[in-house]
Enzyme design. Structure first.
Site, PDB file in Angstrom:
ATOM      1  N   LYS A 140       1.977  12.156  29.822  1.00  0.00           N
ATOM      2  CA  LYS A 140       1.077  12.259  28.665  1.00  0.00           C
ATOM      3  C   LYS A 140      -0.318  11.764  29.037  1.00  0.00           C
ATOM      4  O   LYS A 140      -1.324  12.354  28.616  1.00  0.00           O
ATOM      5  CB  LYS A 140       1.630  11.431  27.499  1.00  0.00           C
ATOM      6  CG  LYS A 140       0.695  11.405  26.285  1.00  0.00           C
ATOM      7  CD  LYS A 140       1.305  10.642  25.127  1.00  0.00           C
ATOM      8  CE  LYS A 140       0.329  10.625  23.932  1.00  0.00           C
ATOM      9  NZ  LYS A 140       0.921   9.976  22.747  1.00  0.00           N
ATOM     10  N   HIS A 269      22.424  51.542  40.624  1.00  0.00           N
ATOM     11  CA  HIS A 269      21.934  51.239  39.271  1.00  0.00           C
ATOM     12  C   HIS A 269      23.009  50.550  38.426  1.00  0.00           C
ATOM     13  O   HIS A 269      23.276  50.937  37.286  1.00  0.00           O
ATOM     14  CB  HIS A 269      21.424  52.509  38.583  1.00  0.00           C
ATOM     15  CG  HIS A 269      20.275  53.145  39.295  1.00  0.00           C
ATOM     16  ND1 HIS A 269      19.039  52.541  39.394  1.00  0.00           N
ATOM     17  CD2 HIS A 269      20.168  54.318  39.962  1.00  0.00           C
ATOM     18  CE1 HIS A 269      18.224  53.314  40.084  1.00  0.00           C
ATOM     19  NE2 HIS A 269      18.883  54.405  40.448  1.00  0.00           N
TER      20      HIS A 269
END
Length: 508
Positions: A140, A269
């Site tokens: 922070k 695929h």
């Protein structure tokens, strides 16, 4: 520069100490003072470096069996104080709180403890309190403080110290803050998921291993893989693995895991275009290739047994993207590596694919269990008067495994544990069947005595009527249509056996 900050004091409290000694020695030569706790303090002092105990700084000992060590205003005040804020300066002077410019801390191994099967009491003790608080506080206040929140960040910190000494820019501190919040958010996600115990009361997923792909499904799309690919596979050779390769690899390993017999599959695929179970690797390969030698071009090859040299020499004759096997016999890699772009993967037995599947859509995420349902002969319920032969049951179960891994609507045709053809991704089940029959015939398969599997029930008898005309003698389907009896009646009239599984296998 205003955003350049010198590191004068560092708080160090870590579980993992490997690689830390070089950093500490470098900081010491830069005049940085150390504050630490317990085992880390002893480690620092063992290097011959001076170190102040946190207990000396705070005036309080470590209490509650080590649960409370750093949770004190003299620690968090030194981290959170804003160096350009006059009120903060006044207060830390009043309370004699020294500024802390660098925090090196990591967290107790919570996930590893859960994975080890430890008792809940031991797991709870691995929920870090002080460490996570230090991380959040330092991150922070990144405008003034550097936070190193995991062992993975030791290397970036070491490089920074070597290049610049004990000073950092705002951009560098913000980078470390970002990494720190990744650590803290992932840690909290793991704890939540442990307590949630699979209830799904909220969606929390975190992955630290990031691989940026060249592109996504298409070149104009960005693609990123979050996961530890190397825990599943050892990449032995080939070009960079693509987004589409990963989709095919996932489909390949989940399909091959359905089979205990020696089996070889070719995928394109995400769907199998050829697959066969045989006694030898060469027979399995030749059978899989015969299923669709056209689609095999550029395909993904996968097997559940060691690839021998004879088979490798046959495989080498075609172009393929990826090959996956548990191992490769002597001389095989010399053959397969002759093409520099071929991706050769060795699968690691100890790891498994994720049991969950996720898909983003609309403004949210879909989550489901992976379809791991496997039907056996004991699960089959006879629907017709005629019973399937033992050989037909084997083929029906084989076909059912394939249709489970084929895009819906799907039909698979199988004979002698070999895929003759499949119809996949069709909006009509009739079209899927017609596609499969036409394809099988184009590759000269004799469908007399073949079996058919469907991923969902037959609402009308049209599919079994078409199957009869092609020579199909046995059918497997989930069942459950209000019109099941129409298909059953037709089968009874035309000497076809039909069984149901009671399990639908849609795949989208």
């Amino acid at each position: 520069m205003e955003d350049y900050k010198k590191i004068k004091r560092a708080l160090v409290s870590v579980y993992h100490k490997e690689g830390l000694d070089k950093i500490l020695n470098k900081l010491h030569t830069e005049g940085v003072q150390f504050v630490s706790t317990g085992g880390t303090q002893k480690f620092i002092e063992s290097l011959g470096l001076p170190c102040e105990a946190v207990e000396t700084l705070t005036g309080y000992p470590s209490i509650l069996g080590g649960r409370v060590k750093t949770l004190h205003p003299k620690v968090f005040g030194g981290i959170l104080t804003r160096r350009n804020n006059d009120n903060d300066k006044e207060q830390i002077t009043q309370y004699e709180i020294p500024e802390i410019d660098l925090v090196i801390v990591d967290l107790y191994p919570f996930e590893e403890t859960v994975a080890s099967g430890a008792k809940e009491a031991d797991i709870i003790e691995k929920i870090d309190i002080g460490g996570i608080s230090l991380i959040r506080a330092a991150a922070k206040n990144y405008k003034d403080v550097v936070i190193v929140a995991s062992q993975k960040q030791y290397a970036p910190l070491a490089r920074l110290l070597e290049e610049k000494g004990a000073g950092t820019t705002i951009e560098e501190r913000r980078f470390f803050a970002k990494e720190a919040f990744a650590v803290s958010s992932g840690y909290d996600s793991a704890i939540f998921n442990y307590f949630d115990a699979g209830e799904g009361s909220a969606f929390r997923m975190a992955a630290d291993d990031v691989h940026v792909m060249r592109y996504g499904e298409n070149p104009h799309q960005k693609g990123v893989f979050y996961g530890d690919f190397n825990s599943l596979f050892e990449k032995l050779h080939g070009k960079e693995i693509s987004y589409n390769n990963l989709l095919d690899i996932d489909s390949a390993v989940t399909l091959i895991d359905e089979f205990d017999e020696l089996t070889f599959a070719i995928l394109k695929h995400n769907n199998a275009c050829g697959i066969t179970s045989r006694k030898t690797m060469l027979e399995a390969w030749m059978g899989a290739l015969a299923g669709d030698p056209v689609s095999a071009f550029g395909g993904i090859l996968v097997t559940n047994d060691v690839i021998d040299l004879e088979t490798a020499e046959e495989i080498h004759k075609i172009f393929f993207e990826v090959i996956i096997a548990p191992d490769y016999a002597a001389g095989v890699l010399d053959v397969l590596m002759q093409k520099k772009n071929r991706i050769i993967l060795k699968r690691k037995k100890s790891e498994a694919v994720s049991p969950k599947q996720f898909r983003s859509l609309l403004n949210g995420v879909l989550e489901q269990d992976r379809d791991t349902s496997i039907q056996t002969a004991a699960d089959l319920e006879l629907m017709t008067k005629k019973k399937p032969l033992e050989s037909e049951i084997s083929d029906l179960l084989f076909a059912n495994k394939l249709v489970k891994h084929s895009k819906s609507n799907a039909i698979t045709l199988v004979k002698n544990k070999q895929l003759c053809a499949s119809g996949i991704g069709q909006t009509s089940r009739v079209d899927a069947l017609k596609q499969a029959i036409e394809k099988a015939r184009s590759f000269n398969f004799d469908l007399d005595g073949a079996v058919m599997a469907s991923d969902a029930f037959f609402p009308f008898p049209d599919c079994v009527e078409i199957a009869k005309g092609a020579g199909i003698t046995a059918v497997i389907q989930p069942g459950g249509s209000v019109n099941d009896k129409l298909s059953v009646e037709y089968c009874d009239e035309h000497d076809i056996s039909m069984v149901k599984t009671g399990v639908r296998h849609f795949k989208h």
